[in-house]
Design a protein around this motif. Structure first.
Motif, PDB file in Angstrom:
ATOM      1  N   SER A 351       9.090  -9.619 -31.666  1.00 45.05           N
ATOM      2  CA  SER A 351       7.661 -10.049 -30.767  1.00 45.05           C
ATOM      3  C   SER A 351       8.709  -9.994 -29.674  1.00 45.05           C
ATOM      4  N   ILE A 352       7.675 -10.187 -28.478  1.00 45.84           N
ATOM      5  CA  ILE A 352       7.135  -9.627 -27.095  1.00 45.84           C
ATOM      6  C   ILE A 352       7.306 -11.171 -26.677  1.00 45.84           C
ATOM      7  N   LYS A 353       7.989 -11.956 -25.876  1.00 45.67           N
ATOM      8  CA  LYS A 353       7.264 -12.674 -24.666  1.00 45.67           C
ATOM      9  C   LYS A 353       6.443 -13.190 -24.302  1.00 45.67           C
ATOM     10  N   ALA A 354       4.815 -13.818 -23.704  1.00 47.27           N
ATOM     11  CA  ALA A 354       4.031 -14.221 -22.849  1.00 47.27           C
ATOM     12  C   ALA A 354       4.772 -14.390 -21.810  1.00 47.27           C
ATOM     13  N   ASP A 355       3.802 -13.872 -20.477  1.00 41.43           N
ATOM     14  CA  ASP A 355       3.899 -14.225 -19.130  1.00 41.43           C
ATOM     15  C   ASP A 355       5.119 -14.731 -18.918  1.00 41.43           C
ATOM     16  N   VAL A 356       5.952 -13.423 -19.341  1.00 35.20           N
ATOM     17  CA  VAL A 356       7.186 -13.391 -18.586  1.00 35.20           C
ATOM     18  C   VAL A 356       6.710 -12.692 -17.231  1.00 35.20           C
ATOM     19  N   SER A 357       7.352 -13.173 -16.517  1.00 38.64           N
ATOM     20  CA  SER A 357       7.774 -12.644 -15.329  1.00 38.64           C
ATOM     21  C   SER A 357       9.106 -11.295 -14.819  1.00 38.64           C
ATOM     22  N   ILE A 358       9.108 -10.300 -14.532  1.00 37.62           N
ATOM     23  CA  ILE A 358       9.723  -9.275 -14.242  1.00 37.62           C
ATOM     24  C   ILE A 358      10.483  -9.476 -13.093  1.00 37.62           C
ATOM     25  N   ALA A 359      11.474  -9.581 -12.292  1.00 35.46           N
ATOM     26  CA  ALA A 359      11.546  -9.228 -11.458  1.00 35.46           C
ATOM     27  C   ALA A 359      12.149  -7.850 -11.188  1.00 35.46           C
ATOM     28  N   THR A 360      12.267  -7.063 -10.552  1.00 32.75           N
ATOM     29  CA  THR A 360      12.125  -5.592 -10.015  1.00 32.75           C
ATOM     30  C   THR A 360      13.019  -4.781  -9.238  1.00 32.75           C
ATOM     31  N   TYR A 361      14.302  -5.553  -8.230  1.00 34.33           N
ATOM     32  CA  TYR A 361      15.239  -5.567  -7.682  1.00 34.33           C
ATOM     33  C   TYR A 361      14.920  -4.043  -6.874  1.00 34.33           C
ATOM     34  N   ASN A 362      13.834  -4.643  -5.544  1.00 33.74           N
ATOM     35  CA  ASN A 362      13.620  -3.446  -5.308  1.00 33.74           C
ATOM     36  C   ASN A 362      13.789  -2.095  -5.943  1.00 33.74           C
ATOM     37  N   ASP A 363      13.581  -2.009  -7.451  1.00 35.47           N
ATOM     38  CA  ASP A 363      13.777  -0.338  -7.468  1.00 35.47           C
ATOM     39  C   ASP A 363      12.133  -0.217  -8.334  1.00 35.47           C
ATOM     40  N   HIS A 364      11.526   0.854  -7.823  1.00 32.49           N
ATOM     41  CA  HIS A 364      10.586   1.188  -8.347  1.00 32.49           C
ATOM     42  C   HIS A 364      10.519   0.929  -9.984  1.00 32.49           C
ATOM     43  N   ARG A 365      11.304   1.625 -10.129  1.00 34.14           N
ATOM     44  CA  ARG A 365      11.202   2.419 -11.686  1.00 34.14           C
ATOM     45  C   ARG A 365      11.672   1.083 -12.450  1.00 34.14           C
ATOM     46  N   MET A 366      12.427  -0.311 -12.065  1.00 32.32           N
ATOM     47  CA  MET A 366      12.052  -1.109 -12.968  1.00 32.32           C
ATOM     48  C   MET A 366      10.461  -1.714 -13.458  1.00 32.32           C
ATOM     49  N   ARG A 376       1.863  -4.699 -25.248  1.00 31.40           N
ATOM     50  CA  ARG A 376       1.771  -5.965 -26.485  1.00 31.40           C
ATOM     51  C   ARG A 376       2.029  -7.351 -26.460  1.00 31.40           C
ATOM     52  N   ASN A 377       2.131  -6.914 -24.797  1.00 34.72           N
ATOM     53  CA  ASN A 377       1.486  -8.927 -24.434  1.00 34.72           C
ATOM     54  C   ASN A 377       1.727  -8.821 -22.842  1.00 34.72           C
ATOM     55  N   SER A 378       0.714  -9.809 -22.282  1.00 34.35           N
ATOM     56  CA  SER A 378       0.390 -10.294 -20.937  1.00 34.35           C
ATOM     57  C   SER A 378       1.923 -10.947 -20.423  1.00 34.35           C
ATOM     58  N   LEU A 379       2.103 -10.080 -18.973  1.00 32.35           N
ATOM     59  CA  LEU A 379       3.438 -10.238 -17.873  1.00 32.35           C
ATOM     60  C   LEU A 379       2.934  -9.766 -16.743  1.00 32.35           C
ATOM     61  N   TYR A 380       3.863 -10.973 -16.037  1.00 35.94           N
ATOM     62  CA  TYR A 380       3.825 -10.123 -14.477  1.00 35.94           C
ATOM     63  C   TYR A 380       4.695  -9.805 -14.429  1.00 35.94           C
ATOM     64  N   ILE A 381       4.323  -9.184 -13.251  1.00 38.41           N
ATOM     65  CA  ILE A 381       5.597  -7.810 -12.431  1.00 38.41           C
ATOM     66  C   ILE A 381       6.158  -8.374 -10.649  1.00 38.41           C
ATOM     67  N   GLU A 382       6.580  -8.625 -10.478  1.00 40.31           N
ATOM     68  CA  GLU A 382       7.112  -9.575  -8.963  1.00 40.31           C
ATOM     69  C   GLU A 382       6.948  -7.631  -8.032  1.00 40.31           C
ATOM     70  N   ASN A 383       7.187  -7.862  -6.225  1.00 32.20           N
ATOM     71  CA  ASN A 383       6.786  -7.065  -5.817  1.00 32.20           C
ATOM     72  C   ASN A 383       6.558  -5.925  -6.479  1.00 32.20           C
ATOM     73  N   ALA A 384       5.647  -6.020  -6.691  1.00 33.03           N
ATOM     74  CA  ALA A 384       4.972  -4.849  -7.728  1.00 33.03           C
ATOM     75  C   ALA A 384       4.820  -3.204  -6.359  1.00 33.03           C
ATOM     76  N   ASP A 385       4.495  -3.867  -5.494  1.00 30.47           N
ATOM     77  CA  ASP A 385       4.406  -2.743  -4.548  1.00 30.47           C
ATOM     78  C   ASP A 385       5.431  -2.081  -3.998  1.00 30.47           C
ATOM     79  N   VAL A 386       6.363  -2.108  -4.763  1.00 32.24           N
ATOM     80  CA  VAL A 386       7.784  -1.375  -4.562  1.00 32.24           C
ATOM     81  C   VAL A 386       7.296   0.150  -5.346  1.00 32.24           C
ATOM     82  N   VAL A 387       6.973   0.332  -5.798  1.00 33.94           N
ATOM     83  CA  VAL A 387       6.391   0.937  -6.470  1.00 33.94           C
ATOM     84  C   VAL A 387       5.874   2.688  -5.516  1.00 33.94           C
TER      85      VAL A 387
END
Length: 406
Positions: A351-366, A376-387
């Protein structure tokens, strides 16, 4: 900018145009700066390529390339051989933690004048451009291919060309071959045999027109999406070559094992989910394509599949320590990851936990690697403009596939 990706059950079939490869573009921009009549089509719209263009046009002494690691390596070699040019190359806090010593030492072997402004072995660096006094350099073969490519790109502009001798087992061979192929495309002769790279001098007025292939690293996220989608779901993307210069085209074979089939129609590829019978070879060696490791690890996690990835030593010195970052974020989602200096082992998860906030570490690939988990489930992406570092249109392209992004 933080984004929420709501859970979706399926994707909408659509056709996307992926920007030109950042890797190819940045190599060609250096060659164009040395040979101004070269024309480049389908230039990457990534931040890294824009920073490279800005730096090459600049007459300032201090040039800040922010997080752009490729620009730091390539520009170090470029400015080192620009006779009479004084340059201080600097970057972000993270860039000043990423080593440059191997390339600096190689350039010093040639007679180039480079010194460190702060910490020995790290940017910022001061470069006094001069004509090299030697045409041969030796360095370890297992270093980042960007150090080697940086030398290759300026080699033909030198009076006697350049011979690069690599000691040991060469890693990231496809990136070296990419550089060699692009040199040949613009009319520069070179060979890579028995750990020796030879680039011949060329003072001709080169005027070739070169079209940049779209970025296979960017395609990896759509392979992941299709692998996590339903049978017969598909995504069409362009423009790609069957005989690609990019090592990340290994995606075709790797994702076939994860149920995704790739079909070509001229330079357009369609990715289709054809099977739920999936497997991945134990000890998948990614030393020739480390940039897709994050994508593959997250795909396997989403599929509930265990995997063991090797050849990842260069990930420790990227925008972040990508191995540590993967471990931290996957475990927040409920996974189990073990890492070493160059391997990652992921255990299967139910299983995958829902609504977890993913840190991106200034890394576009994260940011981009974790986005497909919305299947699979809802999630948050922090600093998403790093892409924007490599793929500014990523979130808008996901919306075209039916992703619900808030």
């Amino acid at each position: 900018m933080n984004l929420k990706l709501e859970n979706i059950s399926s994707i909408e079939n659509n056709t996307l145009q992926i920007t030109g490869s950042k890797s190819e573009t940045n190599r060609l921009l250096i060659l164009q700066a040395l040979y101004p009549n070269i024309e480049i089509e389908n230039v990457s719209n990534s931040d890294d390529s824009k920073l490279m263009q800005r730096a090459l046009r600049s007459n300032e002494v201090v040039i800040d390339i922010h997080h752009a690691g490729t620009a730091m390596r390539f520009l170090t070699a470029y400015f080192a051989v620009k006779k009479g040019r004084e340059t201080i190359l600097t970057g972000s806090k993270r860039m000043q933690e990423r080593p440059i010593k191997i390339l600096v030492n190689a350039l010093r072997q040639l007679g180039c004048a480079i010194s460190y402004e702060k910490k020995e072995g790290y940017p910022p660096i001061k470069i006094l451009g001069r004509q090299p006094i030697s045409n041969q350099v030796t360095l370890k073969a297992n270093v980042s291919s960007q150090y080697i490519s940086a030398l290759m790109l300026v080699a033909a502009s030198l009076p006697d060309g350049l011979v690069i001798i690599l000691n040991g087992k060469v890693t990231s061979v496809p990136y070296i071959n990419m550089t060699l192929s692009l040199l040949k495309d613009v009319g520069i002769a070179g060979t890579f045999e028995n750990n020796v790279i030879t680039i011949l001098s060329n003072n001709d007025d080169l005027s070739q027109k070169v079209r940049v292939e779209s970025d296979w690293s960017s395609a990896s996220y759509f392979y992941s999406i299709v692998a996590l989608a339903n049978i017969n779901d598909s995504v069409t993307i362009g423009s790609y070559k069957k005989e690609s210069y990019q090592g990340d085209s290994a995606l075709i074979e790797i994702y076939r094992d994860l149920g995704v089939e790739t079909s070509f129609d001229d330079n357009i590829i369609t990715l289709t989910k054809v099977s739920n019978e999936i497997r991945l070879p134990e000890g998948l060696d990614l030393s020739n394509s480390p940039d897709i490791a994050q994508t593959i690890a997250v795909t396997c996690f989403g599929l509930g599949l265990r995997c063991y990835l090797t050849g990842l030593h260069t990930l420790k010195i990227k925008e972040t320590d990508r191995l540590e970052a993967l471990k931290t974020e996957i475990e927040k989602l409920g996974g189990s990851v073990t890492i070493t200096q160059d391997t990652l082992r992921l255990e299967s998860s139910k299983s995958i936990k829902a609504d977890v906030s993913i840190a991106t570490y200034n890394d576009h690939r994260m940011a981009m690697a974790f986005a497909p988990l919305a299947l699979r489930n809802s999630l948050y992406i922090e600093n998403a403009d790093v892409v924007s570092k490599s793929y500014p249109d990523f979130w808008s392209d996901l919306k075209k596939l039916g992703f619900k992004i808030l």
